[in-house]
Design a protein around this motif. Structure first.
Motif, PDB file in Angstrom:
ATOM      1  N   ILE A   1     -10.647  -0.434  -0.902  1.00  0.00           N
ATOM      2  CA  ILE A   1     -11.436  -0.507  -2.266  1.00  0.00           C
ATOM      3  C   ILE A   1     -11.205  -1.209  -3.081  1.00  0.00           C
ATOM      4  CG2 ILE A   1     -12.563   1.091  -3.648  1.00  0.00           C
ATOM      5  CD1 ILE A   1     -12.242   3.345  -1.356  1.00  0.00           C
ATOM      6  N   VAL A   2      -9.849  -1.519  -3.162  1.00  0.00           N
ATOM      7  CA  VAL A   2      -9.366  -2.419  -4.193  1.00  0.00           C
ATOM      8  C   VAL A   2      -8.688  -3.844  -3.786  1.00  0.00           C
ATOM      9  CG1 VAL A   2      -7.699  -2.366  -6.233  1.00  0.00           C
ATOM     10  CG2 VAL A   2      -8.675  -0.242  -5.776  1.00  0.00           C
ATOM     11  N   ASP A   3      -9.086  -4.937  -4.234  1.00  0.00           N
ATOM     12  CA  ASP A   3      -8.602  -6.270  -3.740  1.00  0.00           C
ATOM     13  C   ASP A   3      -6.962  -6.112  -4.269  1.00  0.00           C
ATOM     14  OD1 ASP A   3      -7.888  -8.786  -3.719  1.00  0.00           O
ATOM     15  OD2 ASP A   3      -9.749  -9.641  -4.332  1.00  0.00           O
ATOM     16  N   PRO A   4      -5.986  -6.196  -3.272  1.00  0.00           N
ATOM     17  CA  PRO A   4      -4.637  -6.352  -3.998  1.00  0.00           C
ATOM     18  C   PRO A   4      -4.446  -7.490  -4.850  1.00  0.00           C
ATOM     19  CG  PRO A   4      -4.918  -6.806  -1.583  1.00  0.00           C
ATOM     20  CD  PRO A   4      -6.251  -6.421  -2.062  1.00  0.00           C
TER      21      PRO A   4
ATOM     22  N   ASP B   1      -2.221   5.449  -3.557  1.00  0.00           N
ATOM     23  CA  ASP B   1      -1.582   6.259  -2.428  1.00  0.00           C
ATOM     24  C   ASP B   1      -1.768   5.442  -1.303  1.00  0.00           C
ATOM     25  OD1 ASP B   1      -0.594   8.291  -1.672  1.00  0.00           O
ATOM     26  OD2 ASP B   1      -2.448   9.226  -0.876  1.00  0.00           O
ATOM     27  N   GLN B   2      -2.621   4.406  -1.355  1.00  0.00           N
ATOM     28  CA  GLN B   2      -2.927   3.499  -0.116  1.00  0.00           C
ATOM     29  C   GLN B   2      -3.116   2.151  -0.488  1.00  0.00           C
ATOM     30  OE1 GLN B   2      -5.803   4.978   2.788  1.00  0.00           O
ATOM     31  NE2 GLN B   2      -5.925   6.731   1.778  1.00  0.00           N
ATOM     32  N   GLY B   3      -2.643   1.222   0.501  1.00  0.00           N
ATOM     33  CA  GLY B   3      -2.814  -0.227   0.037  1.00  0.00           C
ATOM     34  C   GLY B   3      -3.485  -0.898   1.162  1.00  0.00           C
ATOM     35  N   GLU B   4      -3.626  -2.221   0.721  1.00  0.00           N
ATOM     36  CA  GLU B   4      -4.216  -2.990   1.812  1.00  0.00           C
ATOM     37  C   GLU B   4      -3.404  -4.423   2.105  1.00  0.00           C
ATOM     38  OE1 GLU B   4      -8.017  -5.914   2.807  1.00  0.00           O
ATOM     39  OE2 GLU B   4      -7.849  -5.339   0.781  1.00  0.00           O
ATOM     40  N   PRO B   5      -2.691  -4.609   3.257  1.00  0.00           N
ATOM     41  CA  PRO B   5      -2.724  -3.672   4.303  1.00  0.00           C
ATOM     42  C   PRO B   5      -1.723  -2.336   3.997  1.00  0.00           C
ATOM     43  CG  PRO B   5      -0.919  -5.391   4.593  1.00  0.00           C
ATOM     44  CD  PRO B   5      -1.584  -5.710   3.214  1.00  0.00           C
ATOM     45  N   GLU B   6      -1.514  -1.542   5.060  1.00  0.00           N
ATOM     46  CA  GLU B   6      -0.808  -0.406   4.969  1.00  0.00           C
ATOM     47  C   GLU B   6       0.182  -0.331   6.084  1.00  0.00           C
ATOM     48  OE1 GLU B   6      -1.487   4.544   4.865  1.00  0.00           O
ATOM     49  OE2 GLU B   6      -3.081   3.403   3.909  1.00  0.00           O
ATOM     50  N   PRO B   7       1.326  -0.156   5.757  1.00  0.00           N
ATOM     51  CA  PRO B   7       2.038  -0.056   4.292  1.00  0.00           C
ATOM     52  C   PRO B   7       2.008  -1.447   3.654  1.00  0.00           C
ATOM     53  CG  PRO B   7       3.789  -0.169   6.077  1.00  0.00           C
ATOM     54  CD  PRO B   7       2.500  -0.116   6.810  1.00  0.00           C
TER      55      PRO B   7
ATOM     56  N   PRO C   1       3.396  -4.532   2.140  1.00  0.00           N
ATOM     57  CA  PRO C   1       4.551  -5.523   2.775  1.00  0.00           C
ATOM     58  C   PRO C   1       5.578  -5.348   1.768  1.00  0.00           C
ATOM     59  CG  PRO C   1       2.567  -6.624   3.149  1.00  0.00           C
ATOM     60  CD  PRO C   1       2.225  -5.423   2.426  1.00  0.00           C
ATOM     61  N   THR C   2       6.732  -5.588   2.004  1.00  0.00           N
ATOM     62  CA  THR C   2       8.023  -5.273   1.246  1.00  0.00           C
ATOM     63  C   THR C   2       8.280  -6.679   0.235  1.00  0.00           C
ATOM     64  OG1 THR C   2       9.425  -6.401   3.166  1.00  0.00           O
ATOM     65  CG2 THR C   2       9.514  -3.901   2.864  1.00  0.00           C
ATOM     66  N   ASP C   3       7.502  -7.587   0.713  1.00  0.00           N
ATOM     67  CA  ASP C   3       7.643  -8.879  -0.447  1.00  0.00           C
ATOM     68  C   ASP C   3       6.235  -8.945  -1.125  1.00  0.00           C
ATOM     69  OD1 ASP C   3       5.679  -9.226   1.702  1.00  0.00           O
ATOM     70  OD2 ASP C   3       6.470 -11.364   2.241  1.00  0.00           O
ATOM     71  N   SER C   4       5.554  -7.981  -1.092  1.00  0.00           N
ATOM     72  CA  SER C   4       4.299  -8.090  -2.174  1.00  0.00           C
ATOM     73  C   SER C   4       4.655  -8.086  -3.456  1.00  0.00           C
ATOM     74  CB  SER C   4       3.397  -6.768  -1.761  1.00  0.00           C
ATOM     75  OG  SER C   4       2.503  -6.804  -2.883  1.00  0.00           O
TER      76      SER C   4
ATOM     77  N   LEU D   1       2.886  -0.282 -12.187  1.00  0.00           N
ATOM     78  CA  LEU D   1       2.138   0.140 -11.180  1.00  0.00           C
ATOM     79  C   LEU D   1       2.784   1.505 -10.366  1.00  0.00           C
ATOM     80  CD1 LEU D   1      -0.126  -0.002  -9.025  1.00  0.00           C
ATOM     81  CD2 LEU D   1       1.182  -1.928  -7.769  1.00  0.00           C
ATOM     82  N   ILE D   2       2.350   2.564  -9.966  1.00  0.00           N
ATOM     83  CA  ILE D   2       2.961   3.498  -9.163  1.00  0.00           C
ATOM     84  C   ILE D   2       2.423   3.337  -7.587  1.00  0.00           C
ATOM     85  CG2 ILE D   2       3.066   5.997  -8.657  1.00  0.00           C
ATOM     86  CD1 ILE D   2       3.185   6.433 -11.775  1.00  0.00           C
ATOM     87  N   ILE D   3       3.461   3.309  -6.756  1.00  0.00           N
ATOM     88  CA  ILE D   3       2.761   3.015  -5.311  1.00  0.00           C
ATOM     89  C   ILE D   3       3.312   4.417  -4.642  1.00  0.00           C
ATOM     90  CG2 ILE D   3       2.526   1.638  -3.378  1.00  0.00           C
ATOM     91  CD1 ILE D   3       3.171  -0.677  -4.973  1.00  0.00           C
ATOM     92  N   ALA D   4       2.298   5.327  -4.039  1.00  0.00           N
ATOM     93  CA  ALA D   4       2.783   6.261  -3.174  1.00  0.00           C
ATOM     94  C   ALA D   4       2.451   5.966  -1.561  1.00  0.00           C
ATOM     95  CB  ALA D   4       1.873   7.668  -3.496  1.00  0.00           C
ATOM     96  N   PRO D   5       3.233   6.598  -0.838  1.00  0.00           N
ATOM     97  CA  PRO D   5       2.957   6.078   0.587  1.00  0.00           C
ATOM     98  C   PRO D   5       2.115   6.831   1.300  1.00  0.00           C
ATOM     99  CG  PRO D   5       5.068   7.430   0.396  1.00  0.00           C
ATOM    100  CD  PRO D   5       4.496   7.210  -0.802  1.00  0.00           C
TER     101      PRO D   5
END
Length: 332
Positions: free
Chosen positions: A247-250, A268-274, A276-279, A287-291
């Motif tokens: 829903i959100v353009d990263p 609580d979610q991302g695009e892609p999921e999970p 990436p560690t280099d994002s 920014l808080i990012i939950a898995p």
């Protein structure tokens, strides 16, 4: 040994005695989901499949097997080709109506944590930077009296502002003004009882101090929040997304946070999921990012698993699934 075979694509937080009395059960033991190739092999051998959103259940996979039932431990099911399953007369189960409270609770937790910069404060303290009380240290906005904008007003969206429900006095308890936007407007009586105001998406974004997203994944919600939408928001605004990451353009989210276009966000979610560690998103302090743990209360996950097992057993024994995505198969 029972002749019926089932495959469960991840470990579940409940015991499986009842299912094991009916079928030979194989549970995928790894943290990572089974690959598509493994699933393609498994469906040739099993009668029932219990899967998650992370599993791709497409036409090829469905037509390659002899499945009697597909049971998904999730509310959504866009990872499953429902049309292909229906054509094969395979009932597809899911677990609706159980995530509302847990996800609304978590949305509120992210809102409060973002507003008061709790995660930043924890990192600050652990880094040895806390020297004394400072008048301007880690300041954040008030929640009480602020304007909350809810994008998507389904069960979870309604749980966010409900004043009368036993499980939620969240926004009304903080004397917030509540705006909402949705595909369909609520009845005036419901708006009045919930204390909410209907508005366009643009107005919600312009007026809100906090914006929470609760829309489903669909073609018209893909990157619903992008550069243009962030430009409409207050520079002091905070975005909370406990809906789908798409829903959100990263890239837009990164630009908005890095430039100060908005003050903060929690997802609580991302695009892609999970993610990436280099994002570049991982470099941001605001920014808080939950898995993907919006529904991760013990009671909720246990209930989800129980419902998924019940759907699986019903399909194996020829009974109607209690929560069936494609009930039209029972009419043919």
């Amino acid at each position: 040994m029972p002749q019926v075979k089932v495959f469960i694509t991840r470990r579940l937080p409940i015991e499986l005695e009842q299912l094991r009395s009916l079928a030979t059960v194989e549970v995928w033991p790894e943290r990572q989901p089974p690959t598509y190739e493994i699933l393609l092999k498994k469906v040739k051998e099993i009668d029932g499949l219990l899967c998650l959103l992370t599993d791709q259940i497409d036409r090829q996979l469905i037509e390659s097997g002899k499945l009697k039932v597909i049971s998904q431990m999730a509310v959504g099911y866009d990872n499953i080709d429902i049309r292909a399953a229906t054509a094969q007369q395979i009932p597809v189960g899911h677990t609706p109506g159980v995530l509302t409270d847990a996800t609304a609770d978590f949305t509120w937790a992210l809102l409060m944590a973002s507003a008061r910069r709790v995660v930043e404060a924890d990192r600050f303290t652990r880094a040895g930077l806390w020297q004394t009380w400072e008048p301007d240290l880690l300041l954040g906005p008030n929640v009480t009296g602020a304007t909350l904008g809810i994008v998507g007003f389904g069960r979870i969206g309604q749980a966010m502002p409900t004043a009368g429900c036993t499980y939620a006095r969240r926004a009304k308890g903080f004397e917030m003004r509540i705006l909402y936007t949705s595909r369909q407007r609520c009845q005036p009586e419901l708006e009045q009882s919930l204390g909410v105001e209907f508005a366009t998406l643009e107005h919600v974004l312009q007026e809100s101090d906090f914006v929470t997203l609760h829309t489903p994944s669909a073609d018209d919600t893909y990157h619903l929040i992008s550069d243009r939408q962030f430009e409409l928001m207050k520079r002091s605004a905070i975005l909370i997304n406990t809906a789908r990451g798409t829903i959100v353009d990263p890239d837009s989210l990164y630009r908005a946070l890095a430039s100060g276009q908005i003050a903060g966000a929690a997802v609580d979610q991302g695009e892609p999921e999970p993610i990436p560690t280099d994002s570049l998103l991982l470099t941001l302090d605001n920014l808080i990012i939950a898995p993907h743990i919006g529904s991760a209360s013990r009671q909720t996950r246990s209930k989800m698993a129980t419902m998924a097992i019940a759907n699986l057993i019903a399909g194996l024994t020829g009974d109607r699934l209690a929560d069936c995505v494609n009930p039209e198969i029972y009419n043919s």
